[in-house]
Each structure stands twice: as structure tokens, then as C-alpha cells.
Design an enzyme around this catalytic site. Sequence first.
Site, PDB file in Angstrom:
ATOM      1  N   LYS A 204       0.831  -1.211   0.000  1.00  0.00           N
ATOM      2  CA  LYS A 204       0.000   0.000   0.000  1.00  0.00           C
ATOM      3  C   LYS A 204       0.863   1.258   0.000  1.00  0.00           C
ATOM      4  O   LYS A 204       0.522   2.257  -0.637  1.00  0.00           O
ATOM      5  CB  LYS A 204      -0.930  -0.007   1.217  1.00  0.00           C
ATOM      6  CG  LYS A 204      -1.785   1.265   1.382  1.00  0.00           C
ATOM      7  CD  LYS A 204      -2.647   1.550   0.152  1.00  0.00           C
ATOM      8  CE  LYS A 204      -3.776   2.524   0.424  1.00  0.00           C
ATOM      9  NZ  LYS A 204      -3.400   3.787   1.034  1.00  0.00           N
TER      10      LYS A 204
ATOM     11  N   GLU B 101       0.800   6.762  -6.660  1.00  0.00           N
ATOM     12  CA  GLU B 101      -0.317   7.722  -6.706  1.00  0.00           C
ATOM     13  C   GLU B 101       0.206   9.162  -6.718  1.00  0.00           C
ATOM     14  O   GLU B 101      -0.297  10.009  -7.468  1.00  0.00           O
ATOM     15  CB  GLU B 101      -1.203   7.472  -5.498  1.00  0.00           C
ATOM     16  CG  GLU B 101      -2.350   8.425  -5.271  1.00  0.00           C
ATOM     17  CD  GLU B 101      -2.987   8.143  -3.917  1.00  0.00           C
ATOM     18  OE1 GLU B 101      -2.864   9.007  -3.015  1.00  0.00           O
ATOM     19  OE2 GLU B 101      -3.585   7.075  -3.750  1.00  0.00           O
TER      20      GLU B 101
END
Length: 299
Positions: free
Chosen positions: A170, A177
Site C-alpha cells: 500500500k 499515486e
Amino acid sequence: MKIGYIGLGKMGLAMVKRLLDHGHEVVATDPNEAARKEAEAAGAETVVNLTEFDEKLPGEKFIWIMVPHNVVDQVISDLSDILKPGDVIMDGGNSNYQETVRRGNDLKEKGLVFMDVGTSGGPSGARNGACMMIGGDREKFQKYEQLFKDLSTEGGYAYMGKTGAGHFVKMVHNGIEYGMMQAIGEGFEILQKSPFDLDLAEVSRIYNNGSVIESRLVGWLQKAYREEGVELSNISGEVSHSGEGLWTVEAAKKEGVPAPVIEASLKFRIDSTGNPSYTGQVVSALRNQFGGHSVKKKD
């Protein structure tokens, strides 16, 4: 299943509601009374003192914690009096994977199981189906797999590996991102300042309709333009960062992997303080759309 849940913020409360929708029993807690009442209204049982989990969760306990990374150790300490060998703590927040590994080792010595799940999709995903990256004991993953399936979008969960793997995957996701959002922000500032009288809302629409860069991020920019207007005049051009981008850069350096795009996007956010820009407004607008982050300009 019946589980304990600690932390009823934007993500936690949404997840609790989704679990209840799928027929699970939830015993939840949060310092915020209003959040507890909202969870109760949705069908959850709530407690104020963590020791109440002992009688409310008979047998093997599975307790999901959804709290800021800097209070995870305190929550674990507070739970120590009621946990027994074999009980599971699942950290669903954005904790540093190195801290997750440490906690897993510490708890293993006490016979407890510490697992981690990286969750993507923001509050909307938490309510309607998230993407989940799970680390920890494989047997426990298999035992509680139905929980992950019910919390995720279809096909949107997977076992990543030993404790820490979920948070590591993550973390890198968030670093990627950063770079993607930065590229979108820079591209749309170039469009904004071009000699052409471009309708940026229409550009975002066409980019998100069959183009190579079609994506949820471009879709969220479309939505931001509809809600805020293409000038984004109420959106701050100073961009906050929450830690995962920095951790990704540090991990890249540790592994000897060049990560110039992610590192530059992190530096942009740091340097944006006192130096707002349209790129920053676009990135801020995206953070608001998928994560519910507060990005309005201050009066």
C-alpha cells in the site's frame, strides 16, 4: 462473523456499515460519542472501554484497528489485558511497514497474531467496496477471508505475504499515486497556460473517454471541475502530504532503486507551502475527491 472494531473515522465508520450490510456482527468503539451513536444507528454494538471487548467477543478475538499510525502502539497496549494467545489484531491504517514488522514480532512473542491491510479507495471505497492488500499469517487470512471479500470490490483483495507486506504494498501504491497525480496536475497547468482557449472540463472528459490515460484519477478531476469550476478558485494550491510518499522514497533509497518521479512529486508537495500553483490546485482537488481531504483555501 463477530469482530471488534476500533476507530470510527471516515474510513472506519464506512467499513463498519459495510460489514453490517453483509450480515457480520460488529462491536465498535471510538472516543467520539457522535461516531459511536452513528455506528449504533447502523446496527453495531458499541463500547466505551476496550476491556468490554473481553465479554463482548467470546472465543478467538479478531479486532480491526483503523486509527492514525502514531497511536497504534497505544491501542495495542490498551488491548493487552484482554487478548489471549491466538487472538488477531488487524491494522487497517496507513502504518509504516517497518513499524508493522516490529509490532508483529513483539506480539508473536506473546502468542498474538498481528496482521496488516493496506486499503485503497478512500471513504467511498470503504463503504461501497475497497481494494485490500493483506499481510500476516496465511492461515488467519484464510480463516477470515470472508471479511475481506465482503469489504472489497469484486476481486479487490489479495494476500500479499508475511506481516508488513500489506502495508508495504500500500505504501508503494501511494508513492505511485503521488507521481500520477503530479503528472495530471502538471499537464493541466500546461493546458491552462497554453495559447489556446481550452475548456479544461471538456479536455478532462475526453481524456477519460477511451484515451490511454483514462483513469479514476482523471474521472475525479472531471468531477472536481463540475463541482468547483475549472479555475478551482476555492481549492488550495498548497498540497499536504501524509507520509506514505516519503516512506516510499526512503524504501527506494534503502533498496537502491531510483525513484525520481515519486521523489520529485514529494518535493513538490513540500515546496508548495507558501508557493501555491494551479498544479497544486489540481492535486489538492484530486486528494479531496478520493480521500475527502480538506483542501479549501483558508480565509
